[in-house]
Scaffold this active site. Structure first.
Site, PDB file in Angstrom:
ATOM      1  N   TYR A 118      27.682  33.671  33.516  1.00 23.62           N
ATOM      2  CA  TYR A 118      27.958  33.047  34.821  1.00 23.62           C
ATOM      3  C   TYR A 118      27.908  31.530  34.716  1.00 23.62           C
ATOM      4  CZ  TYR A 118      27.745  37.657  36.844  1.00 23.62           C
ATOM      5  OH  TYR A 118      28.019  38.962  37.141  1.00 23.62           O
ATOM      6  N   ASP A 149      35.628  43.422  36.652  1.00 22.49           N
ATOM      7  CA  ASP A 149      34.542  42.434  36.612  1.00 22.49           C
ATOM      8  C   ASP A 149      34.881  41.303  35.629  1.00 22.49           C
ATOM      9  OD1 ASP A 149      31.589  42.453  37.838  1.00 22.49           O
ATOM     10  OD2 ASP A 149      31.459  41.628  35.833  1.00 22.49           O
ATOM     11  N   HIS A 181      33.190  49.327  42.557  1.00 16.92           N
ATOM     12  CA  HIS A 181      33.265  48.310  41.515  1.00 16.92           C
ATOM     13  C   HIS A 181      33.195  48.865  40.089  1.00 16.92           C
ATOM     14  CE1 HIS A 181      32.925  44.217  40.024  1.00 16.92           C
ATOM     15  NE2 HIS A 181      31.923  44.607  39.260  1.00 16.92           N
TER      16      HIS A 181
END
Ligand SMILES: *[C@@H]1O[C@H](CO)[C@@H](O)[C@H](O)[C@H]1NC(C)=O
EC number: 3.3.2.9
Length: 459
Positions: A372, A227, A429
């Site tokens: 982000y 990630d 993930h």
């Protein structure tokens, strides 16, 4: 593939071709300054000591949290037989709330989360929280102790590493090395402070975490990440290759325009592919569709993180639903067809709540979203960091249910010293939490390859 998707793909390929045509091939490596991210003016003296730290769940925080959980409004029923296709099924939310309110033992979990030594140290005005676990080397063995920085992402935390740490710090019979693990909470997450000023994204975090390793006395070290952890450590490799011996990633991504254009072209004209790569079994049209369906959160967090943060910071049920949806879907897409999101197939509810607590207790929900926005700002995009080759020796573990799969041939466009790619047997993930043994084993087995390439490059 139907004509709509062919059209979309051709369109994308053309746009990318145009973009590539206009761009010079390799951007300069930007240099980062030691910005002061703390509040207000930079103080004249910053305490740079390394201080022991323990997580403490304050009574007021727990009372407030339980009050909120106990007063969650009645939820509107989800649509019949809709599983988690519209997001978390509201029929399942009371199970989460009940667990957090009545079964989660705050004191016991606090002890559990404190079982590894933790520290704080101030870097660029921010207290950086990290776990540091030294290996237990038996007296009769001579082992090289390799510092390994492992880096989490969103919506993860150091909780993801609770199970893998002992697997890395316990010597193996047939190996002449062992790891010392350093697992930081990335800035703005867990017990690391959040920036008070705009501009601290994954790129800038690479400097902070490199400084952390130097402060701990490691001039050269290995890194591991999935990630955002994969993004941060890859930037670290671009910026500070002299400090990195090698890196292991469980999310290898190459997002430069040339590679994306090749992906589009290969999927239209598969015989152009020189090797038989599995990714064509999932057609590009499907990949794009999935990407759009599963990345709405990304757009929101990259543009208006603070707005989103207000509701999430106020409602533990809302935050739990938002995050646990990810733990269901990106562990395996098919989970969305079940009533309970298959959430407990791979995880325990306790550890899922531990992870939520790393956001809730220190009030880091909003700053967690901001990574982000800060990593996709126009200032960052202009640097075209993805076009800079990563020369540090790299190993990739590809888990079958990971959100993105790119074949080795494409990964080499960016990771020019790729020494090992493993197609993992199981997992998605959140590999460290879901399949700690598999991930740990792949890290152990990657190191000899990384070492060898590293030596070759030095000579
Ligand atoms: C939840 O609220 C109800 C009603 O006010 C109360 O009786 C109950 O003790 C509360 N439960 C918890 C765990 O706080």
């Amino acid at each position: 593939m139907n004509t709509t998707y062919t059209g979309i793909i051709l369109g994308i390929a053309l746009v990318l071709a145009a973009v590539i045509y206009m761009m010079p091939s390799e951007p300069k490596i930007p240099q980062l300054e030691e910005v002061y991210w703390g509040p207000g003016q930079k103080p004249r003296k910053i305490d740079e000591s390394i201080r022991p730290f323990k997580i403490k769940f304050e009574k007021e925080m727990i009372d407030d949290l339980r009050f909120r959980l106990n007063n969650t409004r009645n939820l509107q029923p989800s649509l019949e037989h809709s599983g988690w296709k519209y997001g978390v099924n509201s029929n399942y939310v009371p199970t989460i709330i009940d667990f957090w309110l009545n079964k989660y033992d705050f004191r016991k979990r606090e002890d559990h989360l404190n079982r590894y030594p933790q520290f704080l140290t101030n870097i660029q005005g921010l207290d950086i929280h990290f776990v540091r676990v030294k290996p237990q080397v038996p007296k009769d063995r001579k082992l090289r102790v390799l510092p390994l920085l492992i880096v989490h992402g969103w919506p993860g935390s150091i909780v993801e590493f609770q199970k893998i740490i002992p697997l890395l710090t316990r010597p193996q019979a047939n190996r002449d090395f062992v790891f010392e693990v350093i697992a930081p909470s990335i800035p703005g997450f867990g017990y690391s402070s959040q920036a008070a000023k705009p501009g601290l994204g994954a790129f800038e975090m690479a400097l902070i975490l490199k400084s952390l390793m130097l402060r701990l006395g490691y001039d050269k070290f290995y890194t591991q990440g999935g990630d955002w952890g994969a993004v941060i450590t890859s930037y670290m490799a671009v910026l500070y290759p002299q400090h990195m011996l090698g890196m292991h990633l469980n999310l290898c991504m190459v997002l430069n325009p040339w590679t994306l254009a090749k992906t589009a072209i290969y999927s239209l004209i598969p015989w152009l592919m020189l090797d038989e790569e599995r990714y064509l079994s999932s057609p590009l049209g499907y990949q794009i569709q999935t990407l759009i369906a599963e990345t709405g959160y990304y757009h929101m967090q990259a543009t208006k993180p603070d707005t989103l943060g207000i509701g999430m910071t106020d409602s533990p049920a809302g935050f739990a639903a938002y995050v646990l949806e990810k733990f269901s879907t990106i562990t395996q897409m098919q989970n969305a067809w079940t009533d309970d999101g298959n959430l407990l197939e791979k995880f325990e509810m306790t550890e899922l709540i531990d992870n939520l607590m790393m956001y809730w207790a220190p009030n880091k929900i909003t700053s967690g979203f901001r990574i982000y926005a800060e990593s996709t700002s126009s200032r960052i995009l202009k640097m075209r960091l993805n076009n800079i080759p990563v020369k540090v020796p790299t190993a990739c573990a590809q888990f079958p249910h990971e959100i993105i799969f790119q074949p080795e041939a494409l990964l080499r466009d960016r990771f020019v010293n790729l020494v090992k790619v493993t197609r993992m047997k199981r997992g998605g993930h959140f590999a460290a939490l879901e399949e700690p043994e598999l991930l740990a084993e792949d890290i152990w087995s990657a190191v000899p390859f990384l070492m060898k390439r590293s030596e070759l490059l030095r000579n």
